[in-house]
Each structure stands twice: as C-alpha cells, then as structure tokens.
Design an enzyme around this catalytic site. Structure first.
Site, PDB file in Angstrom:
ATOM      1  N   SER A 184       0.798  -1.322  -0.086  1.00 29.89           N
ATOM      2  CA  SER A 184      -0.079  -0.120  -0.005  1.00 29.89           C
ATOM      3  C   SER A 184       0.678   1.293  -0.071  1.00 29.89           C
ATOM      4  O   SER A 184       0.338   2.344  -0.244  1.00 29.89           O
ATOM      5  CB  SER A 184      -0.742  -0.028   1.194  1.00 29.89           C
ATOM      6  N   HIS A 212      -5.598  -4.415  -1.792  1.00 34.97           N
ATOM      7  CA  HIS A 212      -5.482  -3.337  -2.697  1.00 34.97           C
ATOM      8  C   HIS A 212      -5.230  -3.659  -4.223  1.00 34.97           C
ATOM      9  O   HIS A 212      -5.372  -3.076  -4.996  1.00 34.97           O
ATOM     10  CB  HIS A 212      -4.001  -2.666  -2.308  1.00 34.97           C
ATOM     11  N   LYS A 243     -12.744  -1.761  -0.071  1.00 26.10           N
ATOM     12  CA  LYS A 243     -11.982  -0.843  -0.922  1.00 26.10           C
ATOM     13  C   LYS A 243     -12.422  -0.832  -2.076  1.00 26.10           C
ATOM     14  O   LYS A 243     -13.593  -0.051  -2.436  1.00 26.10           O
ATOM     15  CB  LYS A 243     -10.695  -1.271  -0.970  1.00 26.10           C
TER      16      LYS A 243
HETATM   17  C1  LIG Z   1      -7.097  -2.819   3.950  1.00 27.20           C
HETATM   18  C2  LIG Z   1      -6.378  -3.996   4.074  1.00 27.20           C
HETATM   19  C3  LIG Z   1      -6.779  -4.804   5.182  1.00 27.20           C
HETATM   20  C4  LIG Z   1      -8.031  -4.602   6.013  1.00 27.20           C
HETATM   21  O1  LIG Z   1      -9.215  -4.886   5.418  1.00 27.20           O
HETATM   22  P1  LIG Z   1     -10.657  -4.329   6.236  1.00 27.20           P
HETATM   23  O2  LIG Z   1     -11.611  -5.022   5.224  1.00 27.20           O
HETATM   24  O3  LIG Z   1     -10.593  -2.865   6.097  1.00 27.20           O
HETATM   25  O4  LIG Z   1     -10.404  -4.960   7.524  1.00 27.20           O
HETATM   26  C5  LIG Z   1      -6.342  -6.024   5.064  1.00 27.20           C
HETATM   27  N1  LIG Z   1      -5.142  -6.303   4.353  1.00 27.20           N
HETATM   28  C6  LIG Z   1      -4.714  -5.490   3.376  1.00 27.20           C
HETATM   29  C7  LIG Z   1      -3.525  -5.711   2.618  1.00 27.20           C
HETATM   30  C8  LIG Z   1      -5.237  -4.270   3.438  1.00 27.20           C
HETATM   31  O5  LIG Z   1      -4.777  -3.311   2.498  1.00 27.20           O
END
Ligand SMILES: *Cc1c(COP(=O)(O)O)cnc(C)c1O
Length: 397
Positions: A184, A212, A243
């Site tokens: 990220s 992501h 996301k």
């Molecule tokens: C955002 C993210 C998460 C967490 O996801 P949520 O559904 O918001 O708990 C887990 N792993 C990665 C790589 C992320 O970028």
C-alpha cells in the site's frame, strides 16, 4: 478504579505521541465518498486518498441493491453464521467471490482484518512454518501472531531471500508463503508468479492478500492471479469489500475447498462474530454483476493512473514505479511531506503525506490514489496543484 495514577499514565503516553508528531487527527467529511467531497469546514476538495478505486462508494446501483436487500431481507442478522445468520444472499455472495477469483469456495468475514486474523491459527500448528513478506499488512502480522506456527520473514518482494527462508523452513510439516498482492505504500505488486514457482519447488502453499489489488490489478480487475496469468494456482486469497468493491465493509477468504471448509469449522472471527448485514451483501452481489458485465471501470482507472504518472514525471517529480492505482510521490523529507500535503489541501487537493514509521526513514512521500471516479479535469487540477506547490517548496524547477 480510574485513579489519578492511571489517568496520568495515559496522559503522558498521549503527550509523547503528540510530541513525536504521530498523533492522528481525523478530518471530517460531510458528503458521501467520491472524487469531490465536502469537509465540515465547508471546503470542497478533490479526493485523492480514498481506496475508492472503482468509484463505487456512492454508486446509485449499489445503493439501490442495498435498499432492495434491506426491504426483502431486513436490517441485521443478530447472529453468527452457523447459528441463524446465513441467508441465501450470503451463500450467493460466497459463490460469486469464488467465481470472480476462479477458486473453489469462499467464506465471508466482517472485515479482511478478521479474514487475516482467522486464517493461520485453524490451519497450522507448531509443526508448520509461515514465511511472510516484511511489508505485509498489520492484520497478517496479527494473524501470524495468533498461530503457533514458526515464523520467517523475507525482504519485500525479494525472491532470493524468500528462497533462503524456504530452505530454512524445510523441516516443517507445511510451509505457507504469505504476501500482500499490492503493497500500500509503494503501489508495487508482489511477484506472485515467481512466488508460485518457488512454492512448487519447495512444496509450500501460497496465500495472497488482494485487498489493494482485487478489482484493480489485471485487465478485468481479477487481481494478481489475472495479472500473472496464474488463476487457480494461489491456494488462499483474502480480500476486502471495503476498498475497490464498494467500500462499505466486509472481508473474505477464498481458495482451496478443504481449507475454506476448515475455516468454516474453526476460524474464530467467523465463528464468534456477527454475520454481514443483508444490505452490504446484496450490494456486493450487484457489484459482482457489474464486474461480470464490463471492465470499463478498470480501463478508466488504469488510464487515469497512467495519465497521472506521465504528467507528474514530465514535471520532474520523482515517483515510484507503480503497478496499481497507488502512486508514491517521493519527497524524502518528513516535514516537507506534511507541509506539501497541507498546501495541497489549500489548493483543494486532499492527499496524505506519509513518513517514518509508516514508511522507512528518509522515504517520506505523498501517496496519491487514483479512482475510476476521477475525470481528466480532476487529475489536471491535481497535477496543476502539485506543480504550483512543488515550485513553491523547491521540489521541482
Ligand atoms: C485494508 C487492508 C486490510 C483490511 O481490510 P478491512 O476489510 O478494512 O479490514 C487487510 N489487508 C490489506 C493488505 C489491506 O490493505
């Protein structure tokens, strides 16, 4: 008792967070999520820091689908899945997730944080080994901690280091290589094609967190297994509905039949946490309908990202190469990254500057996240603001 001693302790802790400049403030938004948002100050800004990659966070189709699901299936389930929290919609969504990724089966969680928190402990014992990329998400790190398996860490995307760790873990009963699909902070994709090859050579399983990358990476957004043309070769995929996939809430694990079945029996965040609400599930099914119909959103996102990268590079900014919708504009200096982001907000561009310890020391940056919701004029406006502030702060000539 909440005594003066206890209070004093936490006041001091909070002060030291503030003094280190690490205190997180929340900016307050009064509009739906989108390319253009309104802050509680009344200021309208262009948003370049949401994970709203496909621009679906305020999609009329998804809102309609959520309403319909609420009308026909109610508001909440008041139960975990295995007691009385499973509706036809939950089963349909799990089927659609596995179809999307080309896997056997899928299991839903309240969030991907839970999916990652509940994946290792039920599948692995102290006879097994987890080999994890050093830049993996916090939820993977926590999930690893909750299991009894031996732990190995390899340098980000470094296949030589991974191979060494695989050799070190040779005596374990099972080995599993774990990586984020897209990291990220840099926007780089994990070399999952090479990881799969090493996994074959050293008899290891592979797990990829596509939070992501799902919806974003690959021609039709099927994630890293589409990008590298290795569909069906990754044993476990975790991801989020929070996301690209609408941005509400929800997570999932998808992959090999027996592993998913085992998670349904033993994964603690699945067994002991509430079922996703019908509105979220109904909208997610609609979202997968949309993904099946067209790759227009992916095409727009990819062309927006290319456009931004090209314009910024031409201006003389230093950007990390990206294979996702995350663009890291490198400024290196922590204070500069904060000043730069603040000035951009004055100019109506909402982005975040990141610095140590979120990124390595001396690698401060502004992270720009593109979206299919952005129109060319939005990106032009952002680039103009970067140019103006970049010149003002001496970053570009
Ligand atoms: C955002 C993210 C998460 C967490 O996801 P949520 O559904 O918001 O708990 C887990 N792993 C990665 C790589 C992320 O970028």
């Amino acid at each position: 008792m909440y005594s003066e001693r206890v209070r004093e302790h936490f006041r001091k802790e909070l002060d030291s967070i503030r003094e280190a400049g690490l205190f997180k403030e929340e900016r307050i938004i009064t509009s739906p999520q989108g390319a253009e948002i309104t802050l509680n100050t009344g200021q309208k800004v262009l948003n370049f820091c949401a994970n709203n990659y496909l621009g679906l966070s305020n999609s009329p189709e998804l809102i309609q689908a959520a309403k319909e699901a609420m009308d026909t299936r109610g508001f909440g389930m008041s139960s975990v899945r295995f007691i009385c929290g499973t509706q036809d919609l939950h089963k349909e969504l799990e089927y659609r997730i596995s179809k999307f990724f080309g896997t056997d089966d899928a299991i839903l969680y309240a969030a991907c944080f839970d999916a990652n928190g509940g994946i290792f402990e039920p599948l692995l014992t102290d006879q097994d080994a987890i080999i994890s990329d050093q830049l993996n998400h916090a939820s993977i790190i926590d999930g690893v901690r909750l299991s009894k398996a031996q732990r190995f860490r390899y340098r980000n995307g470094d296949m030589q280091d991974l191979e060494e760790k695989l050799k070190e873990a040779a005596s374990a009963r099972f080995r599993i290589i774990v990586t984020d699909g897209v990291f990220s902070m840099d926007g780089n994709v994990a070399p999952v094609d090479e990881i799969v090859k090493l996994a074959e050579k050293y008899d290891a399983l592979v797990m990829v967190d596509e939070s992501h990358s799902a919806g974003v990476v690959g021609k039709t957004g099927r994630g890293v297994t589409e990008l590298f043309d290795i569909r069906g070769q990754v044993d476990l995929i975790t991801g989020t509905l929070g996301k690209a996939f609408g941005g509400a809430i929800g997570g999932f694990t998808t992959g090999r039949k027996e592993l998913i079945e085992m998670l349904r029996q033993r994964s603690r965040p699945y067994l002991f946490s509430n079922s996703l609400p019908p509105s979220v599930v109904g909208a997610a099914i609609k979202m997968f309908d949309m993904m099946d119909q067209t790759a227009e959103l992916q095409e727009k996102l990819h062309s927006n990202t290319d456009y931004f990268m090209e314009k910024m590079t031409k201006l003389g900014f230093d950007l990390k190469p990206t294979q996702s919708a995350i663009c890291a504009v490198m400024l290196y200096d922590a204070k500069l990254s904060q000043d730069f982001a603040a000035r951009l907000l004055d100019e109506g561009i909402y982005v975040i500057g990141f610095y140590y310890p979120v990124v390595p020391k001396g690698e401060a940056r502004i992270r720009v996240q593109l979206s299919a919701a952005h129109e060319k004029e939005h990106i032009d406006k952002a680039v103009e603001a970067f140019e103006k502030v970049g010149k003002e702060l001496g970053v570009i000539k």
